[in-house]
Design an enzyme around this catalytic site. Structure first.
Site, mmCIF file in Angstrom:
data_model
loop_
_atom_site.group_PDB
_atom_site.id
_atom_site.type_symbol
_atom_site.label_atom_id
_atom_site.label_comp_id
_atom_site.label_asym_id
_atom_site.label_seq_id
_atom_site.Cartn_x
_atom_site.Cartn_y
_atom_site.Cartn_z
ATOM 1 N N HIS A 305 14.130 -70.025 -25.718
ATOM 2 C CA HIS A 305 15.507 -70.481 -25.850
ATOM 3 C C HIS A 305 15.820 -70.857 -27.301
ATOM 4 C CE1 HIS A 305 19.040 -71.740 -23.606
ATOM 5 N NE2 HIS A 305 19.221 -72.553 -24.615
ATOM 6 N N CYS A 617 16.310 -47.421 -32.827
ATOM 7 C CA CYS A 617 16.507 -48.830 -32.474
ATOM 8 C C CYS A 617 15.295 -49.678 -32.822
ATOM 9 C CB CYS A 617 16.857 -48.972 -30.999
ATOM 10 S SG CYS A 617 15.566 -48.327 -29.934
HETATM 11 C C1 PEP Z 1 10.411 -50.042 -30.465
HETATM 12 O O1 PEP Z 1 9.303 -49.884 -29.940
HETATM 13 O O2 PEP Z 1 10.705 -49.635 -31.617
HETATM 14 C C2 PEP Z 1 11.467 -50.742 -29.746
HETATM 15 C C3 PEP Z 1 12.687 -50.820 -30.208
HETATM 16 O O3 PEP Z 1 11.126 -51.323 -28.571
HETATM 17 P P1 PEP Z 1 10.351 -52.720 -28.440
HETATM 18 O O4 PEP Z 1 10.258 -53.323 -29.818
HETATM 19 O O5 PEP Z 1 11.166 -53.530 -27.497
HETATM 20 O O6 PEP Z 1 9.045 -52.295 -27.880
#
Ligand code: PEP
Ligand code: MG
Length: 659
Positions: A305, A617
């Site tokens: 949190h 991402c």
């Molecule tokens: C990644 O692996 O780059 C990703 C965005 O997922 P996570 O960091 O949640 O594993």
């Protein structure tokens, strides 16, 4: 008189539904009990009810004895059979203590400034940014009872004193709840504490001890420990975390009895670094967050949190230091690097100058970047680059919109699952995804299906012990083996797609069959919803590219999906065979290694050739030094932590204008 039923209350009688149930029960004169597995508890105590750990779909019996027994049973059975009972208008009850146990992988991004310095500690990089400031140690002292046996004539007075203290604590909590500044999440936390303060279990237990001759403080400490031990003993993460709440309430009552104020955060100096073993809900609710320069904690992880609050208020934080945090108790000054998870105690002149420079530069940069909030980055060739946000909870929507996010490129659904006592229901998930879709419409919201592995168990899923959890039963592998869980999420996503631009992506894909099997399940879910007359809409289905296998089959994968999103965090660890959590191999875990960069390029090529969107991402998407390279490779979407969005937009605009 009694009647049995199957509990339909969403997630069972956890904190808030239990409290509402108690309120309802207290409205009747009759003695009312709830019975599960032969164990009966008073229906007028929320603590006792929570300890009964009544879950959704379990059978219970309501037993009532008194003048209005029929009405009581009628009303309480009606409550138990209502899936939405207790969840209508209040924020989900969460506790930082609960979240603290649920740590996800920190993002290792070692800061050159912090590495290799003396007096350095390493924890979880929970909220990015640099800070340096006076240390504000928040280690409230333990409270000890007087250990004195009362004379018989003192007992009534001591009970009065105790009851007055309980009332004072409740009044303080009510006052806190009345503050507009309290966020919905924090309100839920304080409300849960107030419920415990008002509950007969704690007060009744303490009063019994006072009647037996114990002084009020000893009685409260013992009563809180007894009830906390009950919560700790239950085989349920959520209820285990309530033990800390009970101790927190007991402590507040003791402080009133002692006539002392708690060590308050109200007077924290401007720009100070708050250091604590753990920061309780009560402290959090009163903390002047605007004045806090940084946070360092023994407890907590990236999804605790305090981490979420720190991120949404832009406060750099390093959490999860464990016992190392004790080394900071006597620190005068602390420098912290929330990107790399480093903390430096009493920095030398060179470090101080280094950090002060970084903090100043960051503040200047932030001020200069706000103009990019509303910018839509466009390249010279007319391509728009979507700069989206990575988030993991509805609480983070505001920060993402505030930063100018063009949608969500990664919604990590793990937190939704970790935060609850049971697997989140389809309704609850549909509401969450729909809220996201509405908040960002017309921009897309890419929801990643559950990416959980054997190292992060969640309530409701049995995980095997695995030698190598990161190479084991995680992500899409687990989901396809558990269609009961997976279909619930897919149905919720189909329902939410009616409300905006929902896209769905699969984590840890390493074989095409994982996509085709998912598509078949999506179709099955859509057919079911249609037959049930439930409104739903289709969504784009994409995959995360984060395993070497996915890169190598990218041309074939691209024909099966609507988009790629490159997860550089995992892709780097799997390409380099270097654990993303292991600091010893941190050097190898480098996205700029030619091996990783060529994997990214191969992916982009395959996606572009197939005419599908290629995005990213992983953390690398927000790196200004790499953005131009990714965009040149053909990526048209970059998703990152909200704090990086404006800088990324600026970088793309500079690229477009040839700067
Ligand atoms: C990644 O692996 O780059 C990703 C965005 O997922 P996570 O960091 O949640 O594993
Ligand atoms: Mg990943």
């Amino acid at each position: 008189m009694e009647r049995s039923t199957i509990v339909r209350v969403h997630e069972g009688l956890h904190a808030r539904p239990a409290t509402r149930f108690v309120k309802l029960a207290k409205g009747f004169e009759s003695d009312v009990e709830l019975v599960k597995d032969g164990k009966a508890v008073s229906a007028k105590s929320s603590v006792k009810l929570m300890l009964l750990a009544v879950k959704e779909n379990q059978e219970v019996t309501v037993r009532a004895n008194g003048a209005d027994a029929i009405e009581a049973i009628e009303a309480l059975i009606g409550y138990l059979e209502n899936p939405r009972a207790g969840l209508d208008d209040e924020a989900e009850v969460q506790s930082p203590a609960h979240d603290a146990g649920q740590e996800v992988a920190p993002v290792p991004e070692p800061s050159p400034a912090a590495l290799g310095r003396a007096n350095g500690l390493r924890g979880v990089a929970a909220s990015e940014g640099f800070a340096i400031g006076p240390a504000f140690a928040h280690f409230p002292p333990d409270i000890a009872g007087q250990g004195r046996m009362l004379q018989a004539e003192e007992i009534t007075g001591e009970i009065d004193r105790f009851r007055a203290a309980v009332r004072a604590v409740q009044a303080r909590m009510d006052h806190a709840l009345a503050q507009d500044s309290l966020s919905a999440g924090d309100r839920g936390i304080v409300a849960a504490l107030r419920d415990i303060a008002a509950d007969d279990s704690l007060t009744g237990e303490a009063e019994g001890l006072i009647k037996g001759g114990n002084d009020a403080i000893s009685a409260v400490i013992t009563a809180a420990s007894t009830i906390a031990a009950d919560f700790s003993a239950v085989d349920d993460h959520y209820l285990n975390a309530r033990a800390d709440d009970v101790h927190a309430v007991g402590r507040q009552i003791c402080l009133v009895l002692l006539g002392q104020d708690d060590v308050s955060l109200e007077n924290i100096p401007e720009g100070a670094i708050l250091i604590a073993d753990d920061i309780g809900a009560w402290d959090l609710a009163r903390a002047p967050l605007k004045r806090i320069g940084g946070v360092v904690c023994g407890h907590g992880g990236a999804t605790s949190h305090i981490a979420i609050i720190a991120r949404s208020h832009g406060i750099p934080a390093v959490l999860g230091l464990g016992a190392q945090v004790n080394a900071l108790r006597t620190a005068r000054e602390v420098a912290l690097d929330g990107n790399g998870g480093h903390v430096i105690i009493d920095p030398d002149a060179a470090t101080r100058a280094d950090f002060a420079g970084r903090v100043e530069a960051a503040a200047k940069e932030r001020a200069g970047l706000t103009v990019f909030k509303t910018v839509t980055p466009k390249l010279a060739d007319g391509r728009i680059i979507e700069v989206a946000a990575n988030i993991g909870s509805l609480e983070e929507i505001e920060a993402a919109l505030e930063a100018g996010a063009m949608g969500v490129g990664l919604f990590r659904t793990e937190l939704l699952f970790m935060r609850h006592m049971h697997l989140p229901s389809e309704d609850m998930q549909a509401e969450t995804y729909a809220a996201l879709a509405k908040a960002f419409a017309p921009y897309p919201v890419i929801v990643r299906t559950l990416d959980i592995g054997g190292d992060k168990p969640i309530a409701g899923i049995e995980f095997p012990d695995e030698e190598n959890p990161f190479l084991g039963w995680r992500g899409i592998r687990m989901c396809l083996d558990r269609p009961d869980i997976f279909k619930r999420q897919l149905r919720a996503l189909l329902r939410a797609a009616v409300h905006g631009n929902i896209k769905v992506m699969l984590p840890m894909v390493s074989d095409i069959s994982e996509v085709t099997r998912t598509r078949a399940l999506v179709e099955e879910c859509a057919a079911e919803l249609k037959a049930e007359g439930v409104p739903h809409a289709t969504f784009d289905l994409g995959v995360m590219i984060e395993t070497p296998a996915a890169v190598l089959i990218a041309p074939a994968l691209a024909k099966e999906v609507d988009f790629f999103s490159i997860g550089t965090n995992d892709l780097t660890q799997y390409i380099m065979a270097a654990d993303r959590l292991n600091p010893t191999v941190a050097k190898l875990n480098d996205v700029t290694n030619p091996a990783v960069m060529s994997a990214i390029e191969m992916t982009a090529k395959a996606g572009v050739a197939a005419g599908i969107m290629v995005g990213m991402c992983g953390e690398a998407a927000g790196r200004p030094d790499l953005i131009a390279t990714f965009v040149k490779m053909g990526l048209t979407e970059l998703s990152m932590s909200p704090a990086s969005i404006q800088r990324a937009k600026k970088t793309i605009m500079a690229m477009a204008s040839g700067d």
